[in-house]
Design an enzyme around this catalytic site. Structure first.
Site, short mmCIF file in Angstrom:
data_model
loop_
_atom_site.label_atom_id
_atom_site.label_comp_id
_atom_site.label_asym_id
_atom_site.label_seq_id
_atom_site.Cartn_x
_atom_site.Cartn_y
_atom_site.Cartn_z
N TYR A 238 0.86 -1.19 0.00
CA TYR A 238 0.00 0.00 0.00
C TYR A 238 0.89 1.23 0.00
O TYR A 238 1.93 1.24 0.65
CB TYR A 238 -0.88 -0.02 1.25
CG TYR A 238 -2.07 0.89 1.18
CD1 TYR A 238 -3.17 0.58 0.39
CD2 TYR A 238 -2.11 2.08 1.91
CE1 TYR A 238 -4.28 1.42 0.34
CE2 TYR A 238 -3.22 2.92 1.86
CZ TYR A 238 -4.30 2.58 1.08
OH TYR A 238 -5.39 3.40 1.02
N ASN B 26 -15.28 5.14 4.99
CA ASN B 26 -16.27 5.01 3.92
C ASN B 26 -17.33 6.11 3.89
O ASN B 26 -17.51 6.75 2.86
CB ASN B 26 -16.91 3.62 3.98
CG ASN B 26 -15.88 2.53 3.72
OD1 ASN B 26 -14.93 2.75 2.97
ND2 ASN B 26 -16.05 1.38 4.35
N SER C 37 -20.90 -1.43 -2.78
CA SER C 37 -19.78 -1.36 -1.83
C SER C 37 -20.20 -0.51 -0.64
O SER C 37 -21.25 0.15 -0.66
CB SER C 37 -18.58 -0.71 -2.52
OG SER C 37 -18.84 0.66 -2.76
N VAL D 229 -18.84 2.24 0.45
CA VAL D 229 -18.90 3.65 0.03
C VAL D 229 -20.13 3.87 -0.85
O VAL D 229 -20.85 4.86 -0.68
CB VAL D 229 -17.62 4.06 -0.73
CG1 VAL D 229 -17.77 5.45 -1.34
CG2 VAL D 229 -16.40 4.03 0.20
N ARG E 52 -22.48 -5.34 -10.59
CA ARG E 52 -22.24 -6.53 -11.41
C ARG E 52 -23.50 -7.39 -11.46
O ARG E 52 -24.26 -7.43 -10.49
CB ARG E 52 -21.11 -7.37 -10.83
CG ARG E 52 -19.75 -6.94 -11.29
CD ARG E 52 -18.68 -7.74 -10.61
NE ARG E 52 -18.66 -7.43 -9.18
CZ ARG E 52 -17.75 -7.90 -8.33
NH1 ARG E 52 -16.78 -8.69 -8.77
NH2 ARG E 52 -17.77 -7.58 -7.05
N TYR F 299 -12.03 6.48 -6.61
CA TYR F 299 -11.55 6.22 -5.24
C TYR F 299 -11.16 4.76 -5.06
O TYR F 299 -10.80 4.36 -3.96
CB TYR F 299 -12.61 6.62 -4.21
CG TYR F 299 -13.89 5.83 -4.27
CD1 TYR F 299 -14.89 6.13 -5.20
CD2 TYR F 299 -14.12 4.75 -3.42
CE1 TYR F 299 -16.05 5.40 -5.27
CE2 TYR F 299 -15.29 4.02 -3.47
CZ TYR F 299 -16.25 4.35 -4.40
OH TYR F 299 -17.42 3.61 -4.47
N MET G 191 -11.37 -1.73 -8.30
CA MET G 191 -11.61 -3.13 -7.98
C MET G 191 -11.32 -4.08 -9.12
O MET G 191 -10.97 -5.22 -8.90
CB MET G 191 -13.04 -3.28 -7.46
CG MET G 191 -13.18 -2.66 -6.06
SD MET G 191 -14.64 -3.22 -5.16
CE MET G 191 -15.91 -2.34 -6.04
#
Lengths: 359, 359
Positions: free
Chosen positions: B86, B178, B205, B207, B227, B299, B302
């Site tokens: 990270y 979040n 998610s 967020v 999705r 942000y 994924m």
């Protein structure tokens, strides 16, 4: 299709527009009526373009001026407009003739987006520009491939200090979108101080050359990316002569040692502005040279590839991506702001800080 | 690796930190010394993490406070930090012990980036927060998987109106990144008025769910992309219950008729804000829904695919792309701004405008 920054060709005025005019214009021994390069439908320019002769214009309305074109550039984007593949669309005019082509019954498109013109008559409410002043047409797709036309005073900008320039200089520096594009991209997104660094691709384009010169005049340092080619050293030398601090090819950029070299050049200082007219993987590589809080400004896509950037650059390095389009700039700004831009560019040219930019 | 917006897990305080404390905390029948989840080098969390017991802390310095953690969340990004992949790196501490692990001779990392804590002692110069106040740690990678620690007062933000919340609510709404991420992305880039439209992907998610609720509370309309999956209708229903105006799958988005449908929903009004935590081709498709002068804020990533956008969107539609990182927001803002954010979020939760957001 996007506005390419390729070679700028200057179109001579089709003929001397009016026998009474004593102003400078490209000489044509035979006076003739007004003429315009027109088309009725989109298509291959060699098939759809024709020249229309039209009678004397009426006097300008109270908020309009009559202008005669001195030089009208041909920009590659003009061809795209005629082909119908450019996003900004012209509007047909029916004000050229009282009947037939160019009349209300049969309106036509007039080609051309840029032009240097001289004011020959002013409407009753117009205080500036005055007769004989030079102006450039700033309204998009107004149709500049014409000997004369009446235009609203809000659709033109005065070329200030015009006595300092000849026609070709004035047309190149002010009527063309390239030097204003370069100037504004260096000005509108990041506050750059003397000694700050800018990176750009397509550095040998007309805009790229203007960027090099304007940046150098401001004391900014530039890293300039170009395609590899025969005699690349000659091109590097020429861009260096214009004021480029460093010139690299995209091949150099793929070489891992280059990032270290660039860090040495900048002394580790963040590069905070990137200018892109290429797109594709070359721009992805270029964006990795940008530092924290940088801005990447795109004004073209010569590779026809999208701009592809790792999301981490946005999140962790706080990259911001913008587009720049000089047509929108003219539309969004006040006439004072446009005048100020013109004055700045004219003076940079007159002072020898910027030469004419060729593609 | 990027901060994913996946499931938020709440870590119970490792044990009741101090026998004299009467404040609320997760019950543990046996008082114990202070403990922290530590590691000495990056690697697989199951291998490198251990629990260190350390003696009573010294009193806080004049500008510091002693805090005991009530709830410290585990965010997927915390795992990435331990793995060393990270971008924001913790600093080792030697203030936990006088010798051995956690001492100046053998400093260690303490895990955790987020935490809800209670103030148990304040330094002589500290006027706020006061003893018993709840605070959240806003400094990046401070190490929150600990029973107690001394922190500079500038590294925490007061949870205002804490009496309105229970611990789990406070930890979820304020200690987690979040809801602040959702709130700030809706606030910092585009001036949105009631009835304006926002489009987001990864809408289920943590967020994404916060975006749906905060947007609905502000009277904004949302188009939410998810999705395709088994029981997709159930998820659509659940997001609708949270306040989603419309929910579409990425498959719907590939269908050409969808753009017409969206135009009907919006009445042709431009969508001026897009929120992206996915990247890849789904985000390219989403960006085409954005109108003139829109902002696309990323942000997360994924899909682990870059953000790929046609340059024409930047030039002709004046798209601007940004990243958002709540850690940077906390770093860049004043304590007044952080307090204001906390107060707003607490009151949205207390008023029932936002529920806890689960991933």
């Amino acid at each position: 299709m996007l506005p390419r920054t390729a070679r700028l060709t200057v179109l001579k005025a089709i003929c001397r527009p009016h026998p009474r005019s004593h102003a400078r214009s490209f000489a044509s021994s035979r006076p003739c009526a007004d003429r315009a390069v027109i088309y009725s439908e989109n298509g291959d320019p060699s098939k759809v373009l024709s020249v229309l002769t039209f009678p004397d214009l009426p006097p300008p309305g109270s908020d309009s001026v009559t202008i005669k074109f001195l030089l009208s550039p041909i920009n590659p984007a003009d061809i795209n407009v005629i082909e119908g593949v450019y996003p900004s669309k012209p509007i047909k005019t029916g004000a050229l003739a009282s009947s037939g082509k160019g009349s209300e019954e049969e309106p036509v498109f007039v080609g051309g987006n840029e032009g240097l013109a001289q004011v020959t008559a002013v409407g009753s409410s117009v205080s500036s520009p005055k007769i004989n002043d030079w102006v450039v047409v700033t309204k998009q797709q107004h149709g500049t491939w014409s000997t004369r036309k009446n235009v609203a005073v809000t659709d033109v900008a005065l070329v200030p200090d015009a006595h300092k320039l000849d026609e070709a200089q004035a047309a190149t520096i002010t009527a063309s979108v390239n030097p204003p594009t370069a100037y504004n991209m260096l000005n509108d997104f990041v506050r750059l101080e003397k000694g700050d660094w800018v990176v750009q691709n397509g550095a040998n384009s007309a805009v790229g050359q203007a960027v090099i010169q304007i940046a150098a005049a401001r004391g900014l340092k530039t890293i300039n990316l170009i395609r590899n080619r025969e005699n690349v050293e000659l091109l590097k030398f020429q861009l260096g002569q214009l004021g480029a601090t460093h010139v690299l090819t995209y091949d150099d950029l793929s070489d891992k040692s280059t990032r270290g070299k660039i860090k040495e050049w900048t002394g580790g200082k963040d590069i905070t502005l990137g200018l892109n007219c290429v797109g594709g993987k070359e721009t992805t590589l270029m964006s990795r040279l940008l530092g924290q809080d940088a801005h990447l400004v795109s004004y073209g896509a010569m590779s026809k590839q999208p701009l592809s950037l790792p999301t981490s650059l946005f999140i962790f390095k706080n990259l911001t991506c913008h587009g720049f389009w000089q047509s929108r700039w003219y539309k969004d700004k006040t006439s004072q702001e446009r005048d100020k831009l013109m004055r700045t560019l004219v003076n940079m040219l007159a002072d020898g800080q910027v030469r004419c930019c060729s593609g």
